[in-house]
Design a protein around this motif. Structure first.
Motif, PDB file in Angstrom:
ATOM      1  N   ARG A  78       0.852  -1.195   0.000  1.00 51.92           N
ATOM      2  CA  ARG A  78       0.000   0.000   0.000  1.00 51.92           C
ATOM      3  C   ARG A  78       0.886   1.243   0.000  1.00 51.92           C
ATOM      4  O   ARG A  78       1.742   1.393   0.881  1.00 51.92           O
ATOM      5  CB  ARG A  78      -0.920   0.002   1.219  1.00 51.92           C
ATOM      6  CG  ARG A  78      -1.761   1.275   1.392  1.00 51.92           C
ATOM      7  CD  ARG A  78      -2.745   1.106   2.527  1.00 51.92           C
ATOM      8  NE  ARG A  78      -3.403   2.355   2.894  1.00 51.92           N
ATOM      9  CZ  ARG A  78      -4.433   2.901   2.262  1.00 51.92           C
ATOM     10  NH1 ARG A  78      -4.915   2.296   1.176  1.00 51.92           N
ATOM     11  NH2 ARG A  78      -4.971   4.032   2.661  1.00 51.92           N
ATOM     12  N   ASP A  79       0.657   2.125  -0.967  1.00 54.28           N
ATOM     13  CA  ASP A  79       1.564   3.263  -1.100  1.00 54.28           C
ATOM     14  C   ASP A  79       0.856   4.424  -1.796  1.00 54.28           C
ATOM     15  O   ASP A  79      -0.262   4.296  -2.299  1.00 54.28           O
ATOM     16  CB  ASP A  79       2.804   2.854  -1.889  1.00 54.28           C
ATOM     17  CG  ASP A  79       4.014   3.712  -1.557  1.00 54.28           C
ATOM     18  OD1 ASP A  79       3.879   4.690  -0.800  1.00 54.28           O
ATOM     19  OD2 ASP A  79       5.113   3.403  -2.066  1.00 54.28           O
ATOM     20  N   PHE A  80       1.518   5.572  -1.838  1.00 50.49           N
ATOM     21  CA  PHE A  80       0.987   6.762  -2.480  1.00 50.49           C
ATOM     22  C   PHE A  80       0.996   6.601  -3.998  1.00 50.49           C
ATOM     23  O   PHE A  80       1.941   6.052  -4.568  1.00 50.49           O
ATOM     24  CB  PHE A  80       1.813   7.986  -2.087  1.00 50.49           C
ATOM     25  CG  PHE A  80       1.794   8.288  -0.619  1.00 50.49           C
ATOM     26  CD1 PHE A  80       0.708   8.905  -0.043  1.00 50.49           C
ATOM     27  CD2 PHE A  80       2.863   7.923   0.187  1.00 50.49           C
ATOM     28  CE1 PHE A  80       0.672   9.182   1.317  1.00 50.49           C
ATOM     29  CE2 PHE A  80       2.842   8.197   1.548  1.00 50.49           C
ATOM     30  CZ  PHE A  80       1.740   8.828   2.109  1.00 50.49           C
ATOM     31  N   VAL A  81      -0.047   7.119  -4.655  1.00 43.99           N
ATOM     32  CA  VAL A  81      -0.130   7.038  -6.109  1.00 43.99           C
ATOM     33  C   VAL A  81       0.688   8.172  -6.724  1.00 43.99           C
ATOM     34  O   VAL A  81       0.933   9.207  -6.093  1.00 43.99           O
ATOM     35  CB  VAL A  81      -1.592   7.101  -6.593  1.00 43.99           C
ATOM     36  CG1 VAL A  81      -2.389   5.930  -6.040  1.00 43.99           C
ATOM     37  CG2 VAL A  81      -2.240   8.428  -6.223  1.00 43.99           C
ATOM     38  N   PRO A  82       1.144   8.021  -7.974  1.00 46.42           N
ATOM     39  CA  PRO A  82       1.994   9.035  -8.607  1.00 46.42           C
ATOM     40  C   PRO A  82       1.394  10.434  -8.635  1.00 46.42           C
ATOM     41  O   PRO A  82       2.100  11.425  -8.426  1.00 46.42           O
ATOM     42  CB  PRO A  82       2.184   8.479 -10.023  1.00 46.42           C
ATOM     43  CG  PRO A  82       2.070   7.002  -9.860  1.00 46.42           C
ATOM     44  CD  PRO A  82       1.010   6.807  -8.810  1.00 46.42           C
ATOM     45  N   SER A  83       0.092  10.563  -8.893  1.00 43.59           N
ATOM     46  CA  SER A  83      -0.524  11.894  -8.986  1.00 43.59           C
ATOM     47  C   SER A  83      -0.469  12.630  -7.653  1.00 43.59           C
ATOM     48  O   SER A  83      -0.226  13.844  -7.602  1.00 43.59           O
ATOM     49  CB  SER A  83      -1.970  11.775  -9.460  1.00 43.59           C
ATOM     50  OG  SER A  83      -2.025  11.258 -10.767  1.00 43.59           O
ATOM     51  N   TYR A  84      -0.698  11.906  -6.551  1.00 44.34           N
ATOM     52  CA  TYR A  84      -0.634  12.541  -5.241  1.00 44.34           C
ATOM     53  C   TYR A  84       0.791  12.996  -4.927  1.00 44.34           C
ATOM     54  O   TYR A  84       0.997  14.093  -4.394  1.00 44.34           O
ATOM     55  CB  TYR A  84      -1.111  11.579  -4.155  1.00 44.34           C
ATOM     56  CG  TYR A  84      -0.851  12.097  -2.760  1.00 44.34           C
ATOM     57  CD1 TYR A  84      -1.705  13.032  -2.186  1.00 44.34           C
ATOM     58  CD2 TYR A  84       0.263  11.680  -2.031  1.00 44.34           C
ATOM     59  CE1 TYR A  84      -1.466  13.536  -0.914  1.00 44.34           C
ATOM     60  CE2 TYR A  84       0.512  12.183  -0.768  1.00 44.34           C
ATOM     61  CZ  TYR A  84      -0.358  13.109  -0.220  1.00 44.34           C
ATOM     62  OH  TYR A  84      -0.097  13.614   1.035  1.00 44.34           O
ATOM     63  N   VAL A  85       1.778  12.177  -5.248  1.00 44.46           N
ATOM     64  CA  VAL A  85       3.174  12.533  -4.993  1.00 44.46           C
ATOM     65  C   VAL A  85       3.537  13.813  -5.743  1.00 44.46           C
ATOM     66  O   VAL A  85       4.168  14.726  -5.195  1.00 44.46           O
ATOM     67  CB  VAL A  85       4.109  11.383  -5.402  1.00 44.46           C
ATOM     68  CG1 VAL A  85       5.573  11.807  -5.279  1.00 44.46           C
ATOM     69  CG2 VAL A  85       3.850  10.153  -4.542  1.00 44.46           C
ATOM     70  N   ALA A  86       3.121  13.898  -7.014  1.00 41.28           N
ATOM     71  CA  ALA A  86       3.436  15.074  -7.822  1.00 41.28           C
ATOM     72  C   ALA A  86       2.713  16.320  -7.328  1.00 41.28           C
ATOM     73  O   ALA A  86       3.249  17.430  -7.386  1.00 41.28           O
ATOM     74  CB  ALA A  86       3.070  14.809  -9.280  1.00 41.28           C
ATOM     75  N   TRP A  87       1.488  16.167  -6.818  1.00 41.53           N
ATOM     76  CA  TRP A  87       0.679  17.305  -6.378  1.00 41.53           C
ATOM     77  C   TRP A  87       1.066  17.809  -4.992  1.00 41.53           C
ATOM     78  O   TRP A  87       1.257  19.013  -4.779  1.00 41.53           O
ATOM     79  CB  TRP A  87      -0.800  16.905  -6.381  1.00 41.53           C
ATOM     80  CG  TRP A  87      -1.742  17.899  -5.789  1.00 41.53           C
ATOM     81  CD1 TRP A  87      -2.234  17.903  -4.512  1.00 41.53           C
ATOM     82  CD2 TRP A  87      -2.325  19.041  -6.434  1.00 41.53           C
ATOM     83  NE1 TRP A  87      -3.093  18.967  -4.323  1.00 41.53           N
ATOM     84  CE2 TRP A  87      -3.158  19.675  -5.485  1.00 41.53           C
ATOM     85  CE3 TRP A  87      -2.228  19.575  -7.716  1.00 41.53           C
ATOM     86  CZ2 TRP A  87      -3.887  20.831  -5.789  1.00 41.53           C
ATOM     87  CZ3 TRP A  87      -2.954  20.720  -8.012  1.00 41.53           C
ATOM     88  CH2 TRP A  87      -3.761  21.328  -7.069  1.00 41.53           C
ATOM     89  N   SER A  88       1.192  16.910  -4.035  1.00 41.71           N
ATOM     90  CA  SER A  88       1.356  17.312  -2.633  1.00 41.71           C
ATOM     91  C   SER A  88       2.660  18.064  -2.378  1.00 41.71           C
ATOM     92  O   SER A  88       2.723  18.890  -1.460  1.00 41.71           O
ATOM     93  CB  SER A  88       1.280  16.085  -1.716  1.00 41.71           C
ATOM     94  OG  SER A  88       2.294  15.152  -2.028  1.00 41.71           O
ATOM     95  N   ARG A  89       3.676  17.819  -3.167  1.00 37.19           N
ATOM     96  CA  ARG A  89       4.945  18.510  -2.948  1.00 37.19           C
ATOM     97  C   ARG A  89       4.844  20.008  -3.239  1.00 37.19           C
ATOM     98  O   ARG A  89       5.710  20.784  -2.830  1.00 37.19           O
ATOM     99  CB  ARG A  89       6.044  17.896  -3.813  1.00 37.19           C
ATOM    100  CG  ARG A  89       5.848  18.032  -5.306  1.00 37.19           C
ATOM    101  CD  ARG A  89       6.995  17.409  -6.086  1.00 37.19           C
ATOM    102  NE  ARG A  89       7.252  16.042  -5.665  1.00 37.19           N
ATOM    103  CZ  ARG A  89       8.236  15.293  -6.163  1.00 37.19           C
ATOM    104  NH1 ARG A  89       9.046  15.787  -7.088  1.00 37.19           N
ATOM    105  NH2 ARG A  89       8.412  14.060  -5.740  1.00 37.19           N
TER     106      ARG A  89
END
Length: 347
Positions: A104-115
């Protein structure tokens, strides 16, 4: 013999760490009485982290990462159904081949957005207020009130690029779905992220596609493009995130500013969510929400900080997006205002 030699030559470590964050929140929704509450994780989500690595030699390493969300205001688990709700992964990596990670892990879109979110996706100033399954739109259509893949995915396997590529980073994520039952958070997920980062410049783009038992009319697509630059006296960021499902779409705009000061950091953000298209026969056109937030983090030490944030959300048409922690239901087209004071300690 070879296995015994490899085991004796390997080195391993296990670390227990985490965050304890609690605050006081005041929320006033238009048409409702104001509400005061003690809340959890408004500067950084309270959590317990257990992680470890083992050097296997020859550039290879094995690792695991487990994160358990904690509601510090009550002492309860953040999730009633998942103990390691934030992350639960096992990985094998190589210095030149990158990392293969499963769980279970963070999806690519969330990683790109949250930063690019100055408020790190938490608290009254968080951009997460604009990523909700409450209003009628593509997110609600694809997930209802069940777990969404706008942040994490279960049953995922991903490959991450190695470091040392001149600032280029990214990865690919796949989750088979295992029945695609949205009620239990299962979905078939495919995601891709690519970016560049150095000491000043940060660029990122990502897309994540989700299919579950509610997306029979069309898959759910979550696409992000963003960037940031550190000018020294000020750091700025901007990102656009678009959610699409069948004939409905939602476009989010994020503008962020961070100003380092001697004792901490001043943060400012603007968020806008605009809807278009249709859900069935319901038109989403001309509906939008806007949020502006201002915050300050005062560092008491490298691990401990005090913080305060004020935020206001304004809605148009029939939308009633509100800051979490208010009472009752916000009137359609109304506004929601939030103020919080808190303390965060990393351990």
């Amino acid at each position: 013999t070879q296995a015994a030699v490899a085991q004796s030559a390997s080195t391993s470590s296990v670390t227990i760490a985490g965050v304890a964050d609690v605050g006081l929140r005041h929320v006033r929704n238009e048409g409702q009485a104001a509400h005061n509450s003690v809340v959890n994780g408004s500067n950084s989500t309270s959590r317990l982290i257990v992680r470890g690595t083992e050097n296997l030699g020859g550039g290879w390493a094995a690792g695991f990462h487990l994160e358990h969300g904690i509601l510090l205001d009550t002492g309860s688990a953040a999730s009633s159904s998942q103990f390691w709700d934030r992350r639960a992964t096992l990985s094998l990596s190589h210095s030149r081949a990158g990392e293969v990670r499963a769980g279970r892990d963070f999806v690519p879109s969330y990683v790109a957005w949250s930063r690019h979110d100055p408020f790190s996706y938490v608290g009254v100033g968080s951009s997460s207020s604009m990523v909700s399954a409450t209003p009628t739109g593509p997110i609600k259509s694809a997930f209802g009130s069940t777990p969404a893949t706008t942040v994490r995915a279960n049953n995922a396997v991903q490959w991450l690029l190695p470091s040392g590529l001149g600032g280029v980073e990214g990865g690919v994520l796949l989750a088979p779905g295992e029945g695609r039952a949205s009620a239990s958070g299962q979905a078939r997920v495919m995601g891709l992220r690519l970016g560049y980062a150095d000491k000043r410049l940060n660029l990122s783009a990502a897309t994540t596609r989700t299919d579950n038992d509610l997306t029979t009319s069309g898959h759910f697509q979550d696409t992000v493009v963003g960037g940031g630059y550190d000018f020294g006296p000020v750091r700025v960021s901007a990102a656009v995130r678009r959610f699409e499902q069948a004939a409905a779409s939602q476009t989010n705009l994020l503008l962020g500013v961070r100003v380092p000061v001697s004792s901490g950091e001043v943060k400012l953000s603007f968020n806008r969510a605009s809807f278009s298209g249709k859900i069935g026969t319901t038109s989403l056109d001309s509906q939008s929400s806007r949020q502006i937030a201002l915050g300050y983090v005062h560092d008491l030490s490298k691990r401990t900080a005090l913080y305060t944030t004020v935020s206001r959300i304004s809605n148009s048409a029939t939308l009633n997006t509100a800051i979490s922690g208010g009472t009752g239901t916000l009137v359609k087209g109304g506004s929601s205002t939030g103020l919080e004071l808190g303390m965060r300690h990393n351990f």
